[in-house]
Scaffold this motif. Structure first.
Motif, PDB file in Angstrom:
ATOM      1  N   ALA A 182       0.844  -1.208   0.000  1.00  0.00           N
ATOM      2  CA  ALA A 182       0.000   0.000   0.000  1.00  0.00           C
ATOM      3  C   ALA A 182       0.875   1.252   0.000  1.00  0.00           C
ATOM      4  O   ALA A 182       0.616   2.201  -0.737  1.00  0.00           O
ATOM      5  CB  ALA A 182      -0.914  -0.007   1.223  1.00  0.00           C
ATOM      6  N   ILE A 192      -7.616  -8.422   0.592  1.00  0.00           N
ATOM      7  CA  ILE A 192      -8.958  -9.004   0.569  1.00  0.00           C
ATOM      8  C   ILE A 192      -8.943 -10.516   0.771  1.00  0.00           C
ATOM      9  O   ILE A 192      -9.707 -11.041   1.577  1.00  0.00           O
ATOM     10  CB  ILE A 192      -9.661  -8.616  -0.738  1.00  0.00           C
ATOM     11  CG1 ILE A 192      -9.929  -7.128  -0.627  1.00  0.00           C
ATOM     12  CG2 ILE A 192     -10.929  -9.417  -0.973  1.00  0.00           C
ATOM     13  CD1 ILE A 192     -10.569  -6.456  -1.714  1.00  0.00           C
ATOM     14  N   VAL A 218     -12.789  -6.306  -8.395  1.00  0.00           N
ATOM     15  CA  VAL A 218     -12.842  -5.547  -7.140  1.00  0.00           C
ATOM     16  C   VAL A 218     -14.269  -5.331  -6.596  1.00  0.00           C
ATOM     17  O   VAL A 218     -14.503  -5.540  -5.404  1.00  0.00           O
ATOM     18  CB  VAL A 218     -12.061  -4.215  -7.288  1.00  0.00           C
ATOM     19  CG1 VAL A 218     -12.294  -3.306  -6.099  1.00  0.00           C
ATOM     20  CG2 VAL A 218     -10.565  -4.494  -7.439  1.00  0.00           C
TER      21      VAL A 218
HETATM   22  C1  HEM Z   1      -3.968   0.688   5.028  1.00  0.00           C
HETATM   23  C2  HEM Z   1      -4.057   1.638   4.202  1.00  0.00           C
HETATM   24  C3  HEM Z   1      -4.207   1.476   2.713  1.00  0.00           C
HETATM   25  C4  HEM Z   1      -3.505   2.200   1.804  1.00  0.00           C
HETATM   26  C5  HEM Z   1      -2.465   3.258   2.114  1.00  0.00           C
HETATM   27  C6  HEM Z   1      -3.944   1.759   0.486  1.00  0.00           C
HETATM   28  C7  HEM Z   1      -3.481   2.278  -0.717  1.00  0.00           C
HETATM   29  C8  HEM Z   1      -3.926   1.936  -1.972  1.00  0.00           C
HETATM   30  C9  HEM Z   1      -3.544   2.595  -3.190  1.00  0.00           C
HETATM   31  C10 HEM Z   1      -2.630   3.790  -3.265  1.00  0.00           C
HETATM   32  C11 HEM Z   1      -4.200   1.968  -4.194  1.00  0.00           C
HETATM   33  C12 HEM Z   1      -4.126   2.345  -5.669  1.00  0.00           C
HETATM   34  C13 HEM Z   1      -5.257   3.312  -5.982  1.00  0.00           C
HETATM   35  C14 HEM Z   1      -4.960   4.042  -7.257  1.00  0.00           C
HETATM   36  O1  HEM Z   1      -5.297   3.511  -8.337  1.00  0.00           O
HETATM   37  O2  HEM Z   1      -4.359   5.129  -7.178  1.00  0.00           O
HETATM   38  C15 HEM Z   1      -4.975   0.898  -3.641  1.00  0.00           C
HETATM   39  C16 HEM Z   1      -5.772   0.026  -4.357  1.00  0.00           C
HETATM   40  C17 HEM Z   1      -6.521  -0.961  -3.779  1.00  0.00           C
HETATM   41  N1  HEM Z   1      -6.688  -1.194  -2.431  1.00  0.00           N
HETATM   42 FE1  HEM Z   1      -5.800  -0.204  -0.913  1.00  0.00          FE
HETATM   43  N2  HEM Z   1      -4.886   0.779   0.627  1.00  0.00           N
HETATM   44  C18 HEM Z   1      -5.080   0.573   1.969  1.00  0.00           C
HETATM   45  C19 HEM Z   1      -5.984  -0.314   2.524  1.00  0.00           C
HETATM   46  C20 HEM Z   1      -6.737  -1.202   1.835  1.00  0.00           C
HETATM   47  C21 HEM Z   1      -7.614  -2.180   2.404  1.00  0.00           C
HETATM   48  C22 HEM Z   1      -7.833  -2.343   3.913  1.00  0.00           C
HETATM   49  C23 HEM Z   1      -8.159  -2.891   1.395  1.00  0.00           C
HETATM   50  C24 HEM Z   1      -9.135  -4.032   1.433  1.00  0.00           C
HETATM   51  C25 HEM Z   1      -9.664  -4.567   2.500  1.00  0.00           C
HETATM   52  C26 HEM Z   1      -7.631  -2.358   0.151  1.00  0.00           C
HETATM   53  C27 HEM Z   1      -7.953  -2.814  -1.105  1.00  0.00           C
HETATM   54  C28 HEM Z   1      -7.531  -2.256  -2.288  1.00  0.00           C
HETATM   55  C29 HEM Z   1      -7.919  -2.741  -3.589  1.00  0.00           C
HETATM   56  C30 HEM Z   1      -8.854  -3.919  -3.865  1.00  0.00           C
HETATM   57  C31 HEM Z   1      -7.293  -1.937  -4.521  1.00  0.00           C
HETATM   58  C32 HEM Z   1      -7.429  -2.044  -6.044  1.00  0.00           C
HETATM   59  C33 HEM Z   1      -6.775  -3.283  -6.542  1.00  0.00           C
HETATM   60  C34 HEM Z   1      -5.296  -3.143  -6.625  1.00  0.00           C
HETATM   61  O3  HEM Z   1      -4.906  -2.262  -7.407  1.00  0.00           O
HETATM   62  O4  HEM Z   1      -4.551  -3.852  -5.905  1.00  0.00           O
HETATM   63  N3  HEM Z   1      -6.782  -1.339   0.460  1.00  0.00           N
HETATM   64  N4  HEM Z   1      -4.800   0.906  -2.270  1.00  0.00           N
END
Ligand code: HEM
Length: 356
Positions: free
Chosen positions: A26, A50, A148
């Protein structure tokens, strides 16, 4: 160590590794320069969160509750899938293992349904079917973007079902049941429609999500238990903002659903739900779920509020930054999201006591 703990502990270890890997990824996705790893972890962030982390945890929780040996195959498979993603093995391996694990969860719920055919079990079963659908789209489809929304459905319906399971004391009246069923139906029909018309489907699903959030806010016992003290009040303090995030997330799906596939607005669409709703629920439920799967008790302490407040405040800033298209602010707010989760984990470990 008992035989059953010898199975549960390695699964839990995989769950924790998946979470840590997902957090590292992340930070990379936010744009922070971290020491390079031998595996391309950044692209696995969503799947690790997930499926590697939450999916495996849900499978483990249900396998423990079912008390059948075969049921442990589900968390074992999805946990191994998470390890395969972390190790950078060919993506088909991790994806296939996770898909098999999710099919295992559907079988677990089908078994529970035969014994206990209630609205909460139906909701959670539908959630597990959504996980399988999302995984199949991820395994065979053109892009993760189409998987997603189904993954979101898995987590949201699992949590909604668990809330009904826990709130049964309220004895839902026919009217409230009907509204709940309508909300879940609108959300689910929207997802099915998204297979043909992505944008229209997601917008309809957004309506279902906001309705579900309003329903939870209105009918969950959290509105009453917030007036209590100690752990009971803390749990309600986690749930209520979570429901507000679900309403906001649904509204964002209505406005932007199907129009954005990456970047800051997309970030807001996802993380209102995944951090705002799902993680608020995890913060609240962890003191109950952890003792159910491990021989430990969690002692409540006021410091539980520190990560909760940090998560809510940093998420408000992150969503604001997303909607203002302010990348530097999003980087900082996202970093504090990660810190909130790490402090929450530290708190849990600090408050854990071995059960005699
Ligand atoms: C803890 C803090 C988190 C940060 C800093 C974070 C950060 C990010 C970022 C920067 C993106 C890319 C978005 C873009 O296109 O600019 C992303 C995508 C995504 N995040 Fe997070 N996220 C966090 C927590 C989570 C959690 C808790 C989940 C699910 C339970 C999650 C699921 C996803 C999914 C499904 C995507 C899109 C699929 C992928 O590109 O992997 N995120 N996240």
């Amino acid at each position: 160590m008992s035989k059953i703990m010898a199975v549960r502990i390695p699964i839990l270890a995989r769950v924790i590794f998946a979470l840590l890997g997902a957090l590292w990824a992340a930070l990379m996705r936010l744009g922070w320069q971290l020491p390079p790893l031998p595996v391309p972890l950044a692209t696995q962030h969503g799947a690790l969160m997930i499926s590697g982390f939450l999916g495996t945890l849900v499978c483990l929780e249900r396998a423990v509750a079912l008390q059948k040996k075969w049921a442990y195959a589900a968390p074992l498979l999805s946990g191994l899938g998470g390890v395969a993603l972390l190790m950078g093995l060919p993506p088909e391996i991790g994806r296939s293992l996770i898909t098999l694990g999710s099919i295992g969860l559907v079988l677990i719920f089908a078994f529970i349904y035969r014994v206990h055919p209630s609205i909460d079990v139906i909701t959670m079963t539908l959630g597990s079917v959504m996980w399988v659908t999302g995984n199949l789209l991820w395994l065979l489809g053109p892009s993760i973007v189409y998987a997603v929304p189904w993954w979101a459905g898995f987590l949201i319906l699992t949590i909604a079902g668990e809330r009904i399971e826990l709130s049964r004391v309220l004895m839902l009246k026919p009217r409230s049941r009907t509204i709940f069923t309508i909300a879940v139906a609108i959300f689910s029909i929207g997802l099915v429609l998204s297979l043909a018309v992505f944008e229209a489907g997601l917008k309809l699903s957004g309506l279902g999500l906001s309705l579900l959030g309003l329903w939870l806010l209105r009918y969950d016992i959290a509105r009453h238990t917030i007036k209590k003290t100690g752990l009971t009040r803390y749990i309600a303090a986690c749930l209520l903002p979570g429901y507000v995030w679900l309403i906001v997330g649904g509204a964002l799906w209505i406005v932007y659903g199907g129009n954005v596939f990456a970047g800051l607005t997309y970030d807001a669409l996802l993380h209102t739900l995944f951090l705002g709703f799902v993680f608020s629920m995890i913060f609240g439920h962890a003191p109950i779920i952890v003792p159910a799967v491990m021989p430990i008790d969690i002692t409540y302490h006021w410091r539980f509020y520190i990560p909760l407040v940090l998560l809510q405040a940093s998420l408000v800033v992150r969503i604001f930054a997303d909607l203002m298209l302010n990348q530097p602010l999003r980087m900082w707010a996202g970093l504090f999201n990660v810190l909130a989760i790490l402090i929450f984990l530290g708190n849990l470990i600090w408050s854990a006591r071995r059960r005699k």
